[in-house]
Design a protein around this motif. Sequence first.
Motif, PDB file in Angstrom:
ATOM      1  N   ASN A 122      67.062 162.288  74.297  1.00  0.00           N
ATOM      2  CA  ASN A 122      65.660 162.136  73.785  1.00  0.00           C
ATOM      3  C   ASN A 122      64.970 163.501  73.454  1.00  0.00           C
ATOM      4  N   ARG A 123      64.865 164.156  74.537  1.00  0.00           N
ATOM      5  CA  ARG A 123      64.223 165.483  74.203  1.00  0.00           C
ATOM      6  C   ARG A 123      64.813 166.320  73.122  1.00  0.00           C
TER       7      ARG A 123
ATOM      8  N   GLN B  20      76.683 160.728  82.111  1.00  0.00           N
ATOM      9  CA  GLN B  20      75.352 159.714  82.405  1.00  0.00           C
ATOM     10  C   GLN B  20      75.928 158.431  82.680  1.00  0.00           C
TER      11      GLN B  20
ATOM     12  N   THR C 257      55.562 165.475  70.705  1.00  0.00           N
ATOM     13  CA  THR C 257      56.369 165.714  72.202  1.00  0.00           C
ATOM     14  C   THR C 257      56.093 166.927  72.562  1.00  0.00           C
TER      15      THR C 257
ATOM     16  N   GLU D 188      70.983 161.525  83.205  1.00  0.00           N
ATOM     17  CA  GLU D 188      70.672 160.419  84.153  1.00  0.00           C
ATOM     18  C   GLU D 188      71.551 159.757  84.969  1.00  0.00           C
TER      19      GLU D 188
ATOM     20  N   ARG E  55      68.815 156.511  68.849  1.00  0.00           N
ATOM     21  CA  ARG E  55      68.217 155.949  69.822  1.00  0.00           C
ATOM     22  C   ARG E  55      68.438 154.196  70.157  1.00  0.00           C
TER      23      ARG E  55
ATOM     24  N   ASP F  93      69.890 167.118  83.563  1.00  0.00           N
ATOM     25  CA  ASP F  93      69.164 166.162  83.190  1.00  0.00           C
ATOM     26  C   ASP F  93      69.836 165.029  82.610  1.00  0.00           C
TER      27      ASP F  93
ATOM     28  N   GLY G 242      68.566 158.368  77.219  1.00  0.00           N
ATOM     29  CA  GLY G 242      68.229 159.293  78.299  1.00  0.00           C
ATOM     30  C   GLY G 242      67.136 160.493  78.241  1.00  0.00           C
ATOM     31  N   ALA G 243      66.863 161.199  79.227  1.00  0.00           N
ATOM     32  CA  ALA G 243      65.943 162.177  78.886  1.00  0.00           C
ATOM     33  C   ALA G 243      66.556 163.255  78.164  1.00  0.00           C
TER      34      ALA G 243
END
Length: 267
Positions: A220-221, A209, A2, A26, A241, A24, A216-217
Motif C-alpha cells: 500500500n505504501r 506475507q 499519504t 505482514e 489493491r 513490513d 498490506g502495509a
Amino acid sequence: MTDYTPRPDRFDRAGQPQLIDAHDLEVTQPGVRALGAWTHERLGLRPGDSALDIGSGTGSEVFTFADAVGPRGTAVGVEPDPDLLASATRRATERGSTATFVSGDAYGLPFGDNTFDAVLCERVFQHLTAPARAATEIARVLRPGGRAVVVDADWATAIIHPGAPEVARAVIDTLISGTTNPFSGRRLAGLLTDAGLTVDEIGSHALVQDRTIGAGALVNRIADLAVLRGTVTPEARDQLRTDLQEAAARGHTHISVTVFATLAHKK
C-alpha cells in the motif's frame, strides 16, 4: 494525502529516507523465526562469549545474546537512533537483562580492535551508501576466530501476485529506486570477503506475507509512492489493491521478498 514522513535516520544520513523494510510484510513470523534460528545456530554463542548486534533497534536480539553468553559474557547492541536506544535500555532494566546498549552506527563502532566473538548485522546494509566501510568495521572488531552473520533483503526478488504485471512491476521498481542499497543481499559475501573475512556459508529465506491479507502495509505504501512519482495511475493502483483483496479472500495472494544471510569468520 499519504504521509511519507521519513523513518528515524538510523543508519546513514546520506541514504534515502527509510520507506521500506522486509519486516513490513505482514504476518511473516514463520520466515522471521526460521531466519533467526539459522542466525543463532551459526553464531554458536557460548557462555563467556562477547557478542555485538549492529543496528539493534529495541534490543530483542541482544537479549537473546545475553541469555546465551551468561553472566560471564558480554552482549551489546549499537543503535544510532536515540528513541530506540532508550527503549532498548528500558527493556533491559525491566527484564533484568545483562544486555547493554550504546550509541553508534555501522561506520564507526565504538569498540577496539579484536573485541567480539560474534557480530550480527541485520537489515542495515540496504540503507548504507558505503557498505564496504561497514564490512571493514565488522572485520575490525571481530576477534581472530570470531563469527559474523550479516543479513539483508534483495529487493529485486520481490513478488506481488496477482495484479496486472506491468503495475506490479512498476510498484516493485518504485520500491527498488526508493532504497539506498536495494540489492544488498547478493553483495554481502563479496563485501565481507573484501574486508578480509572468510565466507563459510550463505543462507536464504523467503519472507512471505500471509496469503489471506491483501496489499498490506508495504505494498500500500509503495503503491501510493508510485502514484506520487507518476509511474502508476491512481486507477491502476486502486485496481491492484482490488485484485489483491479479492485474491486474499480466496487465499490466492503471494507477496514476498528473499532475505540472504552470510556467515563469515576472521582468521
